[in-house]
Design a protein around this motif. Structure first.
Motif, PDB file in Angstrom:
ATOM      1  N   UNK A  13       0.808  -1.220   0.000  1.00 44.61           N
ATOM      2  CA  UNK A  13       0.000   0.000   0.000  1.00 44.61           C
ATOM      3  C   UNK A  13       0.844   1.274   0.000  1.00 44.61           C
ATOM      4  N   UNK A  14       2.018   1.205   0.616  1.00 43.00           N
ATOM      5  CA  UNK A  14       2.914   2.365   0.597  1.00 43.00           C
ATOM      6  C   UNK A  14       3.369   2.657  -0.834  1.00 43.00           C
ATOM      7  N   UNK A  15       3.814   1.621  -1.538  1.00 46.00           N
ATOM      8  CA  UNK A  15       4.246   1.809  -2.925  1.00 46.00           C
ATOM      9  C   UNK A  15       3.094   2.253  -3.819  1.00 46.00           C
ATOM     10  N   UNK A  16       1.902   1.737  -3.549  1.00 46.79           N
ATOM     11  CA  UNK A  16       0.738   2.131  -4.335  1.00 46.79           C
ATOM     12  C   UNK A  16       0.495   3.635  -4.210  1.00 46.79           C
ATOM     13  N   UNK A  17       0.525   4.141  -2.983  1.00 45.73           N
ATOM     14  CA  UNK A  17       0.306   5.574  -2.780  1.00 45.73           C
ATOM     15  C   UNK A  17       1.423   6.387  -3.428  1.00 45.73           C
ATOM     16  N   UNK A  18       2.647   5.930  -3.262  1.00 44.51           N
ATOM     17  CA  UNK A  18       3.802   6.641  -3.803  1.00 44.51           C
ATOM     18  C   UNK A  18       3.790   6.660  -5.337  1.00 44.51           C
ATOM     19  N   UNK A  19       3.658   5.496  -5.943  1.00 44.14           N
ATOM     20  CA  UNK A  19       3.780   5.403  -7.401  1.00 44.14           C
ATOM     21  C   UNK A  19       2.541   5.900  -8.140  1.00 44.14           C
ATOM     22  N   UNK A  20       1.392   5.950  -7.446  1.00 46.08           N
ATOM     23  CA  UNK A  20       0.190   6.496  -8.085  1.00 46.08           C
ATOM     24  C   UNK A  20       0.138   8.028  -8.020  1.00 46.08           C
ATOM     25  N   UNK A  21       1.112   8.632  -7.370  1.00 49.97           N
ATOM     26  CA  UNK A  21       1.217  10.096  -7.355  1.00 49.97           C
ATOM     27  C   UNK A  21       1.538  10.574  -8.769  1.00 49.97           C
ATOM     28  N   UNK A  22       0.721  11.455  -9.291  1.00 47.41           N
ATOM     29  CA  UNK A  22       0.906  11.918 -10.671  1.00 47.41           C
ATOM     30  C   UNK A  22       2.178  12.730 -10.861  1.00 47.41           C
ATOM     31  N   UNK A  23       2.798  13.171  -9.770  1.00 48.35           N
ATOM     32  CA  UNK A  23       4.063  13.891  -9.882  1.00 48.35           C
ATOM     33  C   UNK A  23       5.265  12.969  -9.758  1.00 48.35           C
ATOM     34  N   UNK A  24       5.021  11.714  -9.482  1.00 51.20           N
ATOM     35  CA  UNK A  24       6.090  10.716  -9.448  1.00 51.20           C
ATOM     36  C   UNK A  24       6.120   9.962 -10.777  1.00 51.20           C
ATOM     37  N   UNK A  25       5.009   9.337 -11.120  1.00 49.15           N
ATOM     38  CA  UNK A  25       4.863   8.738 -12.458  1.00 49.15           C
ATOM     39  C   UNK A  25       3.852   9.595 -13.204  1.00 49.15           C
ATOM     40  N   UNK A  26       4.375  10.490 -14.021  1.00 42.93           N
ATOM     41  CA  UNK A  26       3.569  11.541 -14.639  1.00 42.93           C
ATOM     42  C   UNK A  26       3.046  11.122 -16.010  1.00 42.93           C
ATOM     43  N   UNK A  27       2.193  10.109 -16.004  1.00 40.74           N
ATOM     44  CA  UNK A  27       1.516   9.676 -17.223  1.00 40.74           C
ATOM     45  C   UNK A  27       0.014   9.729 -16.942  1.00 40.74           C
ATOM     46  N   UNK A  28      -0.828   9.644 -17.965  1.00 42.53           N
ATOM     47  CA  UNK A  28      -2.272   9.663 -17.709  1.00 42.53           C
ATOM     48  C   UNK A  28      -2.670   8.616 -16.671  1.00 42.53           C
ATOM     49  N   UNK A  29      -3.703   8.920 -15.896  1.00 40.71           N
ATOM     50  CA  UNK A  29      -4.057   8.059 -14.770  1.00 40.71           C
ATOM     51  C   UNK A  29      -4.364   6.627 -15.202  1.00 40.71           C
ATOM     52  N   UNK A  30      -5.021   6.462 -16.345  1.00 40.06           N
ATOM     53  CA  UNK A  30      -5.366   5.106 -16.789  1.00 40.06           C
ATOM     54  C   UNK A  30      -4.106   4.288 -17.057  1.00 40.06           C
ATOM     55  N   UNK A  31      -3.082   4.962 -17.622  1.00 39.69           N
ATOM     56  CA  UNK A  31      -1.832   4.267 -17.911  1.00 39.69           C
ATOM     57  C   UNK A  31      -1.047   4.025 -16.618  1.00 39.69           C
ATOM     58  N   UNK A  32      -1.055   5.013 -15.740  1.00 41.69           N
ATOM     59  CA  UNK A  32      -0.371   4.859 -14.449  1.00 41.69           C
ATOM     60  C   UNK A  32      -0.978   3.695 -13.666  1.00 41.69           C
ATOM     61  N   UNK A  33      -2.293   3.568 -13.751  1.00 42.87           N
ATOM     62  CA  UNK A  33      -2.989   2.481 -13.063  1.00 42.87           C
ATOM     63  C   UNK A  33      -2.541   1.107 -13.590  1.00 42.87           C
ATOM     64  N   UNK A  34      -2.398   1.011 -14.919  1.00 45.09           N
ATOM     65  CA  UNK A  34      -1.935  -0.241 -15.525  1.00 45.09           C
ATOM     66  C   UNK A  34      -0.489  -0.534 -15.117  1.00 45.09           C
TER      67      UNK A  34
END
Length: 344
Positions: free
Chosen positions: A22-43
């Motif tokens: 869950x820590x990595x999920x919160x971190x990597x789903x931050x749009x300023x960390x992995x700055x791609x569209x949300x649908x792609x970031x989710x995948x």
């Protein structure tokens, strides 16, 4: 009433895959960390990375975990506790990711009557994936839960001369009794596109040999420039020969161009060039963490010695260094009494 909010990166609650995920999920789903569209970031994050990364990260955390808990959390708490003894205003500590939230820290300040907050992102440099995301998240939490609060942000302090002195003296101490032939400033890596996205001019940052040394308003938000500038200031303060000092960037991810040179490549290159006694400092962080303690202090030493290096020294971050605590207290008191932030 005035108060201080310190914010660092964060940590999982334990070095187990169950808590790391869950820590990595919160971190990597931050749009300023992995700055791609949300649908792609989710995948990318939930469909690919989180299928294998939590177990590997948990193993890495297990190597550096202390009896008291996460080193980053413990060191940040020690720093904040020392700061409380040096200033009259309330001090709260929050993390950008994890269970020690910014919201709980702001609530702690509010409960003490604070309505005017100095936000201190515990990063010396500006980057969208560190400094900026802390500021944005804090303002979002403030607007939603504490609309009456005023937030003032301490600017990035990478070239503040008082900070440079504290950092340089700490490096000097770390180099005591260690004979080295090269000092590497290894900074946290970020994708090159983050540099361009943070360029307010939309044209200055070319990430070449000249843009970071050519004066521009872009430097206020250019992480690369700020890393090189900090290194130059420390080198000058310590009166080190230019050829004995260099900069690199660690912790890159595959499939994208990240800031170069890469630290792990440098570990392999130095011994081949006769630089077999290496000291490494990691000044993108004020507190030692997984990235400094495992990736650099442990894996870095292994990579360097495997490549033919003879001696290796990782110099600790400032952590709860007394001079660093005193400097922060000075900044806080100046803001509290004179409404002035430190010169940068």
């Amino acid at each position: 009433m005035k108060g201080v909010l310190l914010v660092n990166l964060g940590s999982p609650d334990s070095p187990t895959a169950k808590d790391v995920k869950p820590y990595l999920d919160e971190f990597l789903m931050d749009e300023r960390v992995i700055d791609v569209p949300k649908w792609l970031r989710n995948i990318l994050v939930r469909g690919i990375i989180l299928q294998t990364r939590p177990k590997k990260s948990a193993e890495a955390y297990s190597k550096i975990w202390w009896e008291e808990g996460s080193p980053l959390i413990v060191l940040s708490e020690r720093f904040s506790e020392k700061l409380r003894k040096h200033t009259q205003v309330p001090v709260a500590l929050g993390m950008r990711y994890g269970s020690m939230t910014i919201k709980s820290a702001l609530q702690e300040l509010k409960d003490k009557g604070v309505d005017d907050v100095l936000l201190v992102p515990l990063y010396p440099h500006y980057a969208m994936s560190s400094f900026e995301t802390v500021v944005v998240k804090t303002l979002e939490v403030k607007d939603e839960f504490f609309p009456g609060m005023k937030i003032t942000t301490l600017p990035a302090f990478y070239k503040n001369l008082d900070y440079i002195k504290v950092l340089s003296e700490s490096i000097k101490e770390g180099l005591k009794d260690f004979e080295y032939d090269h000092l590497l400033f290894s900074y946290h890596g970020i994708p090159e596109r983050h540099i361009r996205k943070s360029d307010p001019t939309n044209f200055h940052c070319k990430i070449d040999s000249s843009c970071c040394s050519t004066n521009s308003v872009a430097h206020h938000t250019c992480y690369r420039h700020q890393c090189y500038k900090m290194t130059e200031l420390v080198r000058n303060y310590m009166n080190l020969p230019e050829e004995k000092v260099s900069v690199s960037f660690q912790s890159r991810l595959p499939n994208d161009p990240w800031l170069k040179p890469y630290t792990d490549f440098e570990f392999e290159r130095f011994p081949k060039e006769g630089k077999k006694k290496l000291a490494v400092v990691t000044p993108a962080f004020v507190s030692d963490c997984l990235e400094t303690l495992e990736e650099i202090a442990m894996e870095g030493k292994h990579q360097f010695t495997e490549a033919g290096g003879e001696s290796y020294k990782h110099i600790p971050c400032l952590n709860d260094n007394d001079a660093w605590v005193s400097l922060m207290a000075q900044w806080v008191d100046t803001w509290e009494k004179e409404h002035v932030l430190p010169q940068t």
